[in-house]
Design a protein around this motif. Structure first.
Motif, PDB file in Angstrom:
ATOM      1  N   ARG A 135       5.122   3.165  12.778  1.00  0.00           N
ATOM      2  CA  ARG A 135       4.630   3.898  11.603  1.00  0.00           C
ATOM      3  C   ARG A 135       5.241   3.333  10.313  1.00  0.00           C
ATOM      4  NH1 ARG A 135       1.751   8.442  12.708  1.00  0.00           N
ATOM      5  NH2 ARG A 135       1.792   9.219  14.857  1.00  0.00           N
ATOM      6  N   LEU A 136       6.525   2.988  10.382  1.00  0.00           N
ATOM      7  CA  LEU A 136       7.175   2.408   9.196  1.00  0.00           C
ATOM      8  C   LEU A 136       6.571   1.039   8.872  1.00  0.00           C
ATOM      9  CD1 LEU A 136      10.905   3.302   9.967  1.00  0.00           C
ATOM     10  CD2 LEU A 136       9.473   4.302   8.190  1.00  0.00           C
ATOM     11  N   TYR A 137       6.315   0.259   9.893  1.00  0.00           N
ATOM     12  CA  TYR A 137       5.715  -1.069   9.719  1.00  0.00           C
ATOM     13  C   TYR A 137       4.344  -0.951   9.048  1.00  0.00           C
ATOM     14  CZ  TYR A 137       3.840  -5.657  11.224  1.00  0.00           C
ATOM     15  OH  TYR A 137       3.278  -6.912  11.276  1.00  0.00           O
ATOM     16  N   GLU A 138       3.548   0.007   9.479  1.00  0.00           N
ATOM     17  CA  GLU A 138       2.245   0.238   8.855  1.00  0.00           C
ATOM     18  C   GLU A 138       2.410   0.740   7.425  1.00  0.00           C
ATOM     19  OE1 GLU A 138       0.223   2.934  11.419  1.00  0.00           O
ATOM     20  OE2 GLU A 138       0.174   1.525  13.112  1.00  0.00           O
ATOM     21  N   PHE A 139       3.375   1.666   7.215  1.00  0.00           N
ATOM     22  CA  PHE A 139       3.621   2.206   5.872  1.00  0.00           C
ATOM     23  C   PHE A 139       4.021   1.095   4.908  1.00  0.00           C
ATOM     24  CE2 PHE A 139       6.323   4.086   2.602  1.00  0.00           C
ATOM     25  CZ  PHE A 139       5.563   5.182   2.193  1.00  0.00           C
ATOM     26  N   ASN A 140       4.704   0.081   5.431  1.00  0.00           N
ATOM     27  CA  ASN A 140       5.152  -1.041   4.603  1.00  0.00           C
ATOM     28  C   ASN A 140       4.088  -2.125   4.508  1.00  0.00           C
ATOM     29  OD1 ASN A 140       7.503  -1.869   3.049  1.00  0.00           O
ATOM     30  ND2 ASN A 140       7.709  -3.579   4.468  1.00  0.00           N
ATOM     31  N   ASN A 141       2.842  -1.743   4.776  1.00  0.00           N
ATOM     32  CA  ASN A 141       1.700  -2.671   4.673  1.00  0.00           C
ATOM     33  C   ASN A 141       1.850  -3.896   5.576  1.00  0.00           C
ATOM     34  OD1 ASN A 141       0.406  -1.037   2.704  1.00  0.00           O
ATOM     35  ND2 ASN A 141       1.704  -1.944   1.106  1.00  0.00           N
ATOM     36  N   LEU A 142       2.428  -3.658   6.771  1.00  0.00           N
ATOM     37  CA  LEU A 142       2.566  -4.698   7.790  1.00  0.00           C
ATOM     38  C   LEU A 142       3.344  -5.910   7.290  1.00  0.00           C
ATOM     39  CD1 LEU A 142      -1.063  -4.610   9.272  1.00  0.00           C
ATOM     40  CD2 LEU A 142       0.930  -3.269   9.972  1.00  0.00           C
TER      41      LEU A 142
END
Length: 654
Positions: free
Chosen positions: A232-239
């Motif tokens: 979820r953090l990785y996605e939140f950080n725009n991958l």
């Protein structure tokens, strides 16, 4: 006990300091009227404020400065999570028991305590001066130690003890047991022999829900929640990587025998960072900012292995280049940790970075360093900084089947040639039946170099063989070997994790020891010289007396200070101004404002600085602006003295 000094170079009297901290309610034993529970403490108003200010400084220094993603994860943790992470099986310390009384001791700590006591007794016998005083309990304990543990030491034994103490974190349970036997270490309270060390898991176990079908634990660290929320953090950080998450919260460890005040407790505040980085590229874009500008005192494992504790001072750039510190990102965070501790007011002369010995470092870690602070209890680990490799994400991914990986688009795509070996399954299956899988696995393990050699052999008319465990050399009668072009558009990898982990309570207490001192000639008058932005209370308002005429201006001034976002306290007691200031010097209040009769006439007030006790006079707005500038780091009190001049028209009975 370690001999330490105050910031003025005088011996630190821990008993006096502890009395001050309890009297001013920085902290107190929890459940005190029920007799208390060791290792549990309550923070009072100044302690709460000090802790909050340290956390705020940590957020600004790391979360905001490094664009980290802060999360707040659950403290109750299911059993399966901590079983997978290894905590259920390995999160333990070695303890030993007095079989006659049942008293429990942590094995490495009791060895440390007794060997240090013997060295100290020997030093006293040789005429050394004992600088520190102790409270009644410590004196009683020390006397018992002398009665039961004192041994006349020769130089060889002294060196042996020093070697053991230098490597105390590197001993296994069996080795600790041998040290206890070889050196005649017994219970320091009774003198009874101790049982061999056994492992004790430090986690508090509970059940989640009304039945016992869902076992869990109070978390021993904040890290696992951050690993589990990685996708979820990785996605939140725009991958995008690298990136870091951060978490501040309570953790719980059922310490075996907590005896060191706030330094070893069972419930404590942690601040942890998980910096996710490419395992093939652990450079840090901001490393050049600290490489040549920040020097640290290092205690590498090679020096510890020699039984020494001599530190080496080098720049962070030098130790990364030499390979003493494994990589740039780890080195960058060591430097940032050093700068953070310095910002809090920690004495740089009482900081060292100790590298973990092989036995204390997790098997998966690439490198690990502790920021240790010197206190009256000795060198105390306050911050750990480890390269945890890809261990945590990997084990949780394997357990759950959920991929915790980074997918990196390659532009241009990566193109290469590779030898493929394809065994005809219609031939392989009927011929080898249950052994067919063994042969397939053996073929898959053949290196590219060997495949190229076998292809040339096949072209020349030779036969192709493969070595298979349990079957010997097997001829591959129907196999195709050819070179093919391969390409990938996406690289997939499990990131490595660099983890700085901060014990806020340990830092808080160590800071207090480092900034505590007494006025010359008035040793009973303690002063806590917190940096202004860390101090629990910023301003003390002191009306000249408790006469009603001062009330309106104090009320209006208080409101102005509140609106400026500055913490304040009013002391309108009947004590002299000097005594009122002295009480707040013990709280570490950096500024005092005196409201006097001139204030009633022209609205001006005096501003007193804690450490130098110098004063300036100005309007309310001018004085508040001086304080705001100092708290914001834009100016100093010396700047105010230069602008307004020192005010000397008032005797404060200091």
């Amino acid at each position: 006990m370690t001999t330490t000094t105050t910031k003025t170079g005088d011996p630190l009297d821990r008993g006096t300091l502890d009395t001050l901290l309890r009297k001013r309610l920085f902290y107190a034993p929890a459940f005190e009227i029920y007799g208390g529970v060791s290792g549990l403490y309550d923070y009072g108003p100044p302690g709460c404020s000090l802790q909050a200010n340290i956390v705020d400084a940590w957020r600004r220094h790391f979360v905001l400065e490094e664009d980290m993603l802060e999360v707040d994860c659950a403290m109750l943790t299911p059993h399966d999570v901590l079983k997978t992470s290894g905590h259920v099986d390995k999160f333990a310390d070695w303890m030993c028991k007095d079989p006659k009384t049942g008293e429990i001791f942590r094995a490495d700590h009791i060895i440390e305590e007794i060997l240090e006591a013997r060295l100290k007794c020997d030093k006293e016998a040789r005429g050394a001066t004992v600088l520190e005083k102790e409270d009644a309990d410590k004196k009683k304990r020390k006397k018992k130690l002398k009665d039961t543990q004192a041994i006349k030491l020769d130089d060889k034994v002294i060196q042996e003890y020093q070697d053991i103490l230098a490597k105390i974190d590197n001993y296994s349970g069996e080795e600790l047991g041998k040290l206890i036997v070889d050196h005649g270490i017994t219970s320091p309270t009774t003198g009874n022999p101790l049982e061999p060390p056994v492992l004790f898991n430090l986690m508090f176990q509970t059940s989640i829900g009304p039945t016992t079908n869902h076992p869990g634990y109070l978390r021993p660290e904040t890290a696992q929640g951050q690993f589990l929320i990685f996708n979820r953090l990785y996605e939140f950080n725009n991958l995008r990587t690298p990136f870091a998450s951060a978490s501040i919260g309570k953790s719980f460890r059922n310490e075996i025998s907590p005896r060191s005040g706030l330094l070893r407790v069972r419930e404590f505040l942690m601040a942890e960072i998980e910096h996710f980085v490419d395992p093939l590229d652990k450079k840090h874009p901001r490393f050049p900012e600290v490489a040549d500008k920040v020097s640290l005192r290092f205690l590498p494992r090679a020096i510890q292995a020699e039984g020494k504790t001599t530190t080496v001072e080098k720049t962070i750039g030098e130790v990364v280049e030499e390979g003493m510190v494994d990589n740039e990102t780890l080195g960058y965070f060591l430097a940032r940790i050093h700068l953070f501790l310095k910002e809090l007011g920690i004495d740089p002369e009482k900081v060292r970075f100790r590298q973990h010995m092989p036995n204390e470092m997790a098997h998966y870690a690439a490198d690990c360093w502790d920021a240790e602070l010197l206190t009256s209890y000795g060198w105390i680990e306050c911050v750990g900084c480890a390269d945890r490799s890809a261990y945590d994400l990997t084990v949780h991914s394997n357990k759950t089947g959920r991929q915790l990986v980074v997918r990196e688009t390659l532009e241009p795509p990566k193109v290469w040639e590779e030898w493929d070996m394809d065994v005809d399954k219609k031939w392989l299956g009927p011929k080898f039946r249950k052994d067919a899988k063994k042969i397939e696995d053996a073929v898959a393990r053949i290196s590219q170099e060997d495949r190229e050699r076998l292809a040339a052999l096949q072209v020349a008319g030779g036969k192709v063989f493969v070595e298979v465990e349990g079957l010997g050399s097997v001829e591959l009668e129907k196999v195709t070997i050819e070179k093919n072009e391969k390409s990938v558009n996406v690289r997939e990898y499990t990131p490595n994790v660099i983890e700085p982990s901060f014990g806020i309570g340990r830092i808080l207490y160590s800071l207090i020891e480092h900034i505590y001192w007494s006025r010359p000639g008035d040793e009973a008058r303690g002063v806590l010289s917190f940096p202004p932005k860390i101090a629990p209370i910023k301003i003390l308002i002191v009306p000249l007396s408790n006469h009603p005429c001062f009330a309106p201006i104090v009320t209006a001034l208080s409101a102005k200070i509140r609106r400026a976002g500055i913490s304040k306290r009013v002391d309108d007691s009947s004590a002299s101004i000097g005594k009122r200031y002295a009480r707040n010097d013990e709280l570490g209040t950096p500024f005092g404002i005196t409201v006097d009769f001139q204030s009633l006439e022209d609205g001006t007030i005096t501003l007193r600085e804690r450490d130098g006790m110098k004063q300036v006079r100005g309007t309310q707005d001018e004085v508040i602006e001086i304080v705001r500038g100092i708290l914001g780091g834009h100016s100093t009190f010396d700047d105010a003295l230069a602008k307004f001049g020192e005010f000397q028209g008032q005797e404060l009975d200091e």
